[in-house]
Design a protein around this motif. Sequence first.
Motif, PDB file in Angstrom:
ATOM      1  N   ASN A   1      -6.112  -0.617   4.350  1.00 53.47           N
ATOM      2  CA  ASN A   1      -7.603  -0.538   4.874  1.00 53.47           C
ATOM      3  C   ASN A   1      -7.858  -1.541   6.035  1.00 53.47           C
ATOM      4  O   ASN A   1      -8.415  -2.551   5.708  1.00 53.47           O
ATOM      5  CB  ASN A   1      -8.574  -0.469   3.639  1.00 53.47           C
ATOM      6  N   LYS A   2      -7.483  -1.352   7.259  1.00 51.26           N
ATOM      7  CA  LYS A   2      -7.681  -2.508   7.932  1.00 51.26           C
ATOM      8  C   LYS A   2      -8.876  -2.791   8.559  1.00 51.26           C
ATOM      9  O   LYS A   2      -9.342  -4.009   8.883  1.00 51.26           O
ATOM     10  CB  LYS A   2      -6.844  -2.058   9.484  1.00 51.26           C
ATOM     11  N   LYS A   3      -9.908  -1.994   8.239  1.00 52.03           N
ATOM     12  CA  LYS A   3     -11.246  -2.128   8.797  1.00 52.03           C
ATOM     13  C   LYS A   3     -11.954  -2.507   7.725  1.00 52.03           C
ATOM     14  O   LYS A   3     -13.166  -2.818   7.735  1.00 52.03           O
ATOM     15  CB  LYS A   3     -11.911  -0.699   9.286  1.00 52.03           C
TER      16      LYS A   3
ATOM     17  N   CYS B   1     -19.225  -4.750   5.888  1.00 48.35           N
ATOM     18  CA  CYS B   1     -18.110  -5.317   5.279  1.00 48.35           C
ATOM     19  C   CYS B   1     -16.797  -5.241   5.859  1.00 48.35           C
ATOM     20  O   CYS B   1     -16.277  -4.136   6.398  1.00 48.35           O
ATOM     21  CB  CYS B   1     -17.666  -4.476   3.821  1.00 48.35           C
ATOM     22  N   ASP B   2     -15.809  -6.556   5.855  1.00 48.64           N
ATOM     23  CA  ASP B   2     -14.739  -6.364   6.609  1.00 48.64           C
ATOM     24  C   ASP B   2     -13.599  -7.352   5.821  1.00 48.64           C
ATOM     25  O   ASP B   2     -13.876  -7.646   4.924  1.00 48.64           O
ATOM     26  CB  ASP B   2     -14.700  -6.758   7.912  1.00 48.64           C
ATOM     27  N   VAL B   3     -12.479  -7.522   6.692  1.00 47.45           N
ATOM     28  CA  VAL B   3     -11.430  -8.221   6.069  1.00 47.45           C
ATOM     29  C   VAL B   3     -11.398  -9.609   6.898  1.00 47.45           C
ATOM     30  O   VAL B   3     -11.648  -9.804   7.801  1.00 47.45           O
ATOM     31  CB  VAL B   3     -10.024  -7.605   6.640  1.00 47.45           C
ATOM     32  N   ILE B   4     -11.340 -10.529   5.841  1.00 49.27           N
ATOM     33  CA  ILE B   4     -11.803 -11.971   6.173  1.00 49.27           C
ATOM     34  C   ILE B   4     -10.548 -12.579   5.519  1.00 49.27           C
ATOM     35  O   ILE B   4     -10.465 -12.538   4.411  1.00 49.27           O
ATOM     36  CB  ILE B   4     -12.999 -12.498   5.773  1.00 49.27           C
ATOM     37  N   GLY B   5      -9.738 -13.187   6.422  1.00 46.08           N
ATOM     38  CA  GLY B   5      -8.618 -14.122   5.696  1.00 46.08           C
ATOM     39  C   GLY B   5      -7.547 -13.172   5.003  1.00 46.08           C
ATOM     40  O   GLY B   5      -7.015 -13.721   4.111  1.00 46.08           O
ATOM     41  N   GLY B   6      -7.354 -11.889   5.421  1.00 46.88           N
ATOM     42  CA  GLY B   6      -6.704 -11.143   4.553  1.00 46.88           C
ATOM     43  C   GLY B   6      -7.126 -10.408   3.376  1.00 46.88           C
ATOM     44  O   GLY B   6      -6.600  -9.752   2.701  1.00 46.88           O
ATOM     45  N   ARG B   7      -8.389 -10.655   3.033  1.00 49.99           N
ATOM     46  CA  ARG B   7      -9.002 -10.333   1.943  1.00 49.99           C
ATOM     47  C   ARG B   7     -10.344  -9.181   2.197  1.00 49.99           C
ATOM     48  O   ARG B   7     -10.903  -9.668   3.166  1.00 49.99           O
ATOM     49  CB  ARG B   7      -9.468 -11.375   0.792  1.00 49.99           C
ATOM     50  N   ILE B   8     -10.322  -8.063   1.423  1.00 47.91           N
ATOM     51  CA  ILE B   8     -11.468  -7.385   1.848  1.00 47.91           C
ATOM     52  C   ILE B   8     -12.739  -8.076   0.964  1.00 47.91           C
ATOM     53  O   ILE B   8     -12.642  -8.219  -0.111  1.00 47.91           O
ATOM     54  CB  ILE B   8     -11.533  -6.016   1.366  1.00 47.91           C
TER      55      ILE B   8
END
Length: 470
Positions: free
Chosen positions: A32-34, A58-65
């Motif tokens: 879930n890239k977004k 909500c997004d991916v920050i530092g590889g974590r959702i």
Amino acid sequence: MTQSIVVQVGQAGNQIGCRFWDLALREHAHVNKKGVYDEALSSFFRNVESRRSDGGACDVIGGRIRCLKARAVLVDMEEGVVNHILQGPLREVFDSTQLLTDVSGSGNNWAVGHMTYGSAYREQIVEKLRRAAEHCDCLQCFFLIHSMGGGTGSGLGTRLLTLLEEEFPEVCRIVTSVYPSAEDDVITSPYNSVLAMRELTEHADCVLPVENQSLADIVNKIKHMSPSGIKRDSTVISGQGGVSGAEKPFDAMNNIVANLLLNMTSSARFEGSLNMDLNEIAMNLVPFPRLHYLVPSLTPLYTLSDVNIPTRRLDQMFSDAFSKDHQLIRADPKHSLYLACALMVRGNVQVSDLRRNIERLRPSLPFVSWNQEGWKTGLCSVPPVGHSHSLLALANNTCVTDTFMDLRDRFTKLYRKKAHLHHYLHVEGMEQSFFSEAADSLSSLIEEYSQLDATKRRLVPDAPRLTVAI
């Protein structure tokens, strides 16, 4: 979409659970890239806020959702491990209202965990379970993770299991239990394990037994097979596993168990051409209520470097799943009787691959005569991060009796001398009859498996050809 709740009890339960959440987040972030909250995420996570304070989604920050809370309840009568988790990178994933800790621990005493803490914290535990359940639209399963050798995992863990049965009788209870090795440094671990076994036999729907010694053997085997060392993004190692600080000796072992859970829940978290409902595990693999101990095996156990794996290596993966070297308990299923078996495959594998390999392996796998077609299969299209495909096999096999008999022998050596018994009998509500009843329950379980195993000699050689359950 159905949801499941993970209940982590004791030191080992919380360490393994933390590894599971870390791996699950990495998988969802990879797919879930977004970072959009979707049905796949909702199976084990809930969205506590739809937008960040700065107005962004909500997004991916530092590889974590972000913006997620795990559907989890964390319980430990020592606060060290839970506090360590809350100081690590996964601290925001756990809801503080879903945590329960004490400071003194259970002193490696099943009775203290089961009787003392089980009574003292009963209402708080039930409240936290109900609150977690209220956040689910359609609660499907509870996953309980605990160890058998200590006091909190074995005692309070099995007390919590009975509470789950009382409060949520219609919800499936799948338990992952870590069994101590013969060289365990907890002298009372045979007592704790046998007392816990009675509760598991009576109150769980499925139990996945995992042995510490088998996990250690697998880790050593992987290191030997990988001259350059175990890769950081492999199935076995997942960065820091959600815990700050350097890797610890048990981290690789805990990651194997976490990966077992990861593979088992993949069909609930991702799409697939042949997804397996979690309730189907108990429905298809447990022909008799008490005989619900499923032997897990995982393959491959290390990250493969190539992406397009040839058929030869794919077939080897299926063969390895039935090898004693890949079992998470020290047993050889090929020399015992299969009551049923599930193959849960992830990645680019076709139904035809499943059928071909089952037909290829079937002649070497002794199945009980009345369940020659006792196979259940699942295909999830999303592989683990760093792999092109993987396989989890869950076998209801009479080989578990070897583990149970060894445990009974260690219990008997202690109990015959009444060694350390007074520590248990001083606990309010604990009686000596609990020991004899637990030993009888274990012996009865061993006998039930052994009677079925004895039918192996009477198997008809030309059994009907296998059909795969879909």
